[in-house]
Enzyme design. Structure first.
Site, mmCIF file in Angstrom:
data_model
loop_
_atom_site.group_PDB
_atom_site.id
_atom_site.type_symbol
_atom_site.label_atom_id
_atom_site.label_comp_id
_atom_site.label_asym_id
_atom_site.label_seq_id
_atom_site.Cartn_x
_atom_site.Cartn_y
_atom_site.Cartn_z
ATOM 1 N N SER A 292 0.843 -1.186 0.000
ATOM 2 C CA SER A 292 0.000 0.000 0.000
ATOM 3 C C SER A 292 0.882 1.241 0.000
ATOM 4 C CB SER A 292 -0.918 0.007 1.230
ATOM 5 O OG SER A 292 -1.483 1.281 1.443
ATOM 6 N N ARG A 329 -23.801 -4.541 -44.718
ATOM 7 C CA ARG A 329 -22.673 -4.027 -43.934
ATOM 8 C C ARG A 329 -23.181 -2.951 -42.996
ATOM 9 N NH1 ARG A 329 -18.841 -3.597 -47.414
ATOM 10 N NH2 ARG A 329 -18.223 -5.706 -46.858
#
Length: 435
Positions: A292, A329
């Site tokens: 930490s 498409r």
């Protein structure tokens, strides 16, 4: 413009998945698709073999700047258009044979499936390593008593072996699903009809310079076009689909679903380990330092946190894959797939590699598990007591302060495991039967 090195996604930073799914790797896969197409067309005498060799050789060695290609892609909404232009300039003697009859989506979809195939190969390898280690944990701790927890509270006794076997079962299903994927090549031409390929097949070999054949040869030409799709799939190393899938996106949605299931299966042990490694619980610990920046005493479950973060993200990315598009498409839906697919691949791949490290180094503390199972002074066995006492006697026993004094013969957690050890054996037997 700098490249994306995973600053905000450390779960895949520096992993194999990062390299396999990088801009450079994606670009390389598109060039491989162009090379495979040229080889396939040469095999069917649709382009000269010399042209195919030049295209294939150049595609394998051409160095392009992905960032520059991306900027130029804004004019066409996809990177294949500028890539093809660059490839044609690089082979001036064979420029007319580059990308012949193909459309951009043929190349990009095939490249995507090629990248995905490579990423999945790495994921499956990591899953196999994790499963091996989990099988060893399940066997070693088959009878190790701990408290099962439901809704965050102690419920009844179980074993750590069964918990590990549950993790293993989820990963077995996910690995099997990934292995069953048959990612296909895509080749359909402008609108999925293979018309341009059939037209080229109907013409004489480019090397002969002869004119088009007589009318009525369409059937044979169509057969050559269909055969070309199969040969292309063979050349690129992907499955040959029954028809072009440019507008029918099941391959992408199935891939996304398999990646989601895998990420979730990896997230399950990570989530449990985060909770079991809490200071007040202390039943397991990671091998990582888990430091930490503010609290030097902490040993955070960093690997589990990384894996869990991927498990949250992959389903969100997968939701974007295979959205319904227009006609032959999609205008936007197809383009929207590219980044989410890459993120789903790299997050799942990174999570698998990280989870392999997590499970391989996991430290297990059976004494703490047993101590936690005894924290409630025998109340972990309330379900067992309910099977032997009437309601009044049970209420009196559970309402008493301190540890339960009576019915000691019913309060041994190891004597109330149900079929937990046998379930471990069943999962291990299934695992050992898998190829």
């Amino acid at each position: 413009m700098g490249s994306d090195g995973g600053l905000l996604a450390p779960v895949w930073a520096g992993t194999r998945a990062e390299a396999i799914t990088s801009d450079a790797a994606w670009l390389r896969a598109m060039l491989e698709a162009e090379g495979a197409l040229a080889r396939a067309q040469a095999r069917l005498d649709l382009i000269p073999s010399e042209a195919a060799a030049a295209i294939d050789r150049t595609a394998a060695t051409l160095v392009l700047d992905p960032a520059d290609l991306a900027r130029r892609a804004r004019q066409s909404a996809n990177p294949v258009v500028p890539l093809v232009a660059d490839l044609r300039r690089a082979v001036p003697g064979a420029a007319s044979s580059v990308h012949r009859g193909a459309t951009s989506q043929d190349i990009l979809d095939s490249a995507a499936m090629l990248v995905a195939t490579r990423a999945i190969r790495g994921i499956v390898g990591d899953l196999s390593a994790i499963m091996r280690d989990l099988s060893e944990l399940a066997e070693r701790y088959r009878d190790t008593v701990m408290a099962a927890r439901t809704l965050g509270q102690q419920a009844v006794p179980t074993t750590f072996g069964l918990k590990a076997a549950g993790w293993l079962a989820g990963l077995m299903r996910s690995r099997a699903r990934l292995r069953e994927l048959r990612l296909p090549a895509q080749l359909g031409g402008a609108a999925g009809t293979l018309a341009a390929f059939a037209e080229h097949a109907g013409a004489s070999s480019p090397a002969s310079g002869a004119s088009s054949p007589a009318a009525g040869a369409r059937g044979a030409d169509a057969g050559t076009a269909l055969l070309l799709a199969e040969v292309f799939a063979e050349e690129i190393g992907l499955a040959a689909p029954p028809m072009p899938w440019h507008a029918e996106r099941s391959p992408v949605t199935e891939l996304g679903a398999a990646l989601t299931a895998t990420a979730r299966a990896l997230g399950k042990p990570a989530t449990d380990i985060v909770l079991m490694a809490q200071t007040e619980v202390g039943e397991v610990a990671e091998s990582s330092a888990g430091s930490s920046s503010a609290m030097p005493q902490k040993r955070n479950p960093a690997l589990s946190v990384l894996v869990r973060s991927a498990a949250f993200q992959v389903p969100a990315y997968a939701q974007i894959l295979g959205q319904v598009g227009e006609h032959e498409r999609a205008a936007g839906a197809w383009q929207a797939e590219w980044l989410p697919l890459r993120e789903a691949l790299r997050l799942t791949g990174g999570a698998a590699e990280t989870a392999a490290e997590l499970v391989a180094g996991l430290r297990v503390f059976p004494d703490r598990m047993r101590a936690n199972a005894e924290l409630t002074g025998g109340r972990l066995l309330a379900e067992r007591l309910a099977a032997h006492l009437d309601r009044k006697a049970l209420d009196e026993a559970l309402s008493a302060e301190g540890p339960l004094q009576d019915h000691a013969e019913l309060l041994d957690p190891a004597a109330y495991l149900g079929a937990a050890p046998e379930l471990v054996d069943r999962i291990l037997a299934t695992y050992r039967e898998q190829p």
